[in-house]
Enzyme design. Structure first.
Site, PDB file in Angstrom:
ATOM      1  N   MET A  30       0.856  -1.198   0.000  1.00  0.00           N
ATOM      2  CA  MET A  30       0.000   0.000   0.000  1.00  0.00           C
ATOM      3  C   MET A  30       0.890   1.246   0.000  1.00  0.00           C
ATOM      4  SD  MET A  30      -3.420  -0.945   2.092  1.00  0.00           S
ATOM      5  CE  MET A  30      -2.783  -0.695   3.735  1.00  0.00           C
ATOM      6  N   HIS A  37       9.443  -3.598   3.217  1.00  0.00           N
ATOM      7  CA  HIS A  37       8.909  -3.860   1.868  1.00  0.00           C
ATOM      8  C   HIS A  37      10.046  -4.235   0.916  1.00  0.00           C
ATOM      9  CE1 HIS A  37       5.796  -0.835   3.318  1.00  0.00           C
ATOM     10  NE2 HIS A  37       5.024  -1.827   2.901  1.00  0.00           N
TER      11      HIS A  37
HETATM   12  O1  PAF Z   1      -0.136  -5.820   3.689  1.00  0.00           O
HETATM   13  C1  PAF Z   1      -0.561  -4.887   2.976  1.00  0.00           C
HETATM   14  O2  PAF Z   1       0.128  -3.874   2.765  1.00  0.00           O
HETATM   15  C2  PAF Z   1      -1.957  -4.993   2.366  1.00  0.00           C
HETATM   16  O3  PAF Z   1      -2.832  -5.623   3.236  1.00  0.00           O
HETATM   17  C3  PAF Z   1      -1.957  -5.663   0.988  1.00  0.00           C
HETATM   18  C4  PAF Z   1      -1.501  -7.110   1.067  1.00  0.00           C
HETATM   19  C5  PAF Z   1      -1.056  -4.893   0.043  1.00  0.00           C
HETATM   20  C6  PAF Z   1      -3.384  -5.661   0.419  1.00  0.00           C
HETATM   21  O4  PAF Z   1      -3.868  -4.371   0.280  1.00  0.00           O
END
Ligand code: PAF
Length: 282
Positions: A30, A37
């Site tokens: 997100m 990430h």
């Molecule tokens: O973990 C996240 O950032 C969100 O829940 C995801 C998997 C991108 C779904 O919107």
């Protein structure tokens, strides 16, 4: 890095890659990317030939009183970070492309989403499984990588992929922590200095339980007591849950046995943080 914002274009790119025999890796996000990430991107690159990172703040997974309106974003910073990790495609669909007027379909996974975050955030996991299904259909990944900080989300997606015979390999990426132990999260940006200091109790409490486990403690209540005593000593924290569960089904367990997940959700002011530790024989 190519940017794609329409599902049909994303699918066209994916079918070209498949025809060329390349394995596609996906990291759904997100945005407001941090080192956690990027560690998932590296894992995807290790497990695939080409790598897609998606960026979409999914309104379906936020409750009415949650932080959708103030969710942090940094589109330019995210793009630069993904470029520097040699991501091939940034898939950033618009809200209209994902949920056109009249949209009404949901994908849901029942049992594994009932407790913990599923109980505290009704509708949250339906939103997650719905958007992840749409991302999977657009990107057609061979492998998708999700962080272990959201362990219930990871277990839910594994269950969905297994139940629906999608044949996508789901890889979990270990929690990445700041030097002082705080699990990385985009929501850490909300914390004041005092709140950030108080939030260190989450990882400290899990550390106490882990030490007790390593010394031979297997009783759920004793391990949870270690956690609770650290958390309740911090006046800025409000515990939503601290539980010991089976890491696949998320059913509560009273003894660690083969392995168990110690999972926490804690409110620090207006910010809800989660963290966990997997207790398993080495
Ligand atoms: O973990 C996240 O950032 C969100 O829940 C995801 C998997 C991108 C779904 O919107």
């Amino acid at each position: 890095m190519v940017t794609i914002d329409q599902p049909a274009q994303m699918r066209a790119w994916a079918s070209q890659e498949k025809r060329a025999g390349r394995r596609i890796g996906l990291v759904p996000t997100m945005g407001y990317l941090h080192e956690g990430h990027l560690s998932l991107v590296r894992l995807a690159r290790q497990n695939a030939d080409v790598c897609v990172a998606s960026l979409f703040v999914n309104p379906l997974q936020f409750g009415a009183n949650e932080d959708l309106d103030r969710y942090p974003s940094d589109a330019e910073g995210d793009r630069a970070k993904l470029e520097s990790e040699s991501v091939d495609v940034l898939y950033a669909p618009t809200a209209e492309a994902m949920y056109a007027p009249g949209y009404q379909t949901r994908v849901s996974v029942n049992e594994v989403t009932k407790r913990l975050c599923g109980a505290g955030r009704p509708g949250h996991f339906n939103g997650v499984t719905t958007v992840v299904s749409k991302l999977f259909h657009a990107v057609c990944p061979d492998v998708a990588v999700f962080g272990e900080k959201d362990y219930q989300q990871l277990a839910t997606i594994r269950r969905m992929v297994r139940d629906l015979d999608w044949g996508i390999e789901i890889v979990g990426g270990p929690i990445v922590r700041e030097a002082d132990g705080l699990a990385m999260s985009s929501r850490n940006a909300y914390l004041s200095e005092d709140e950030r200091e108080a939030a260190l109790a989450l990882s400290r409490s899990l550390g106490e339980a882990r030490r007790a486990y390593r010394s031979g403690e297997r009783g759920g209540e004793a391990l949870l007591e270690k956690v609770r005593s650290v958390l309740t000593a911090e006046p800025l924290l409000e515990v939503e849950y601290a539980e010991l569960v089976d890491p696949e089904t998320f059913d509560p367990v009273s003894e660690v046995g083969e392995g168990a997940l110690l999972a926490l959700a804690v409110h620090v002011g207006k910010t809800r943080l989660i963290d966990n530790a997997l207790l398993a024989a080495a």
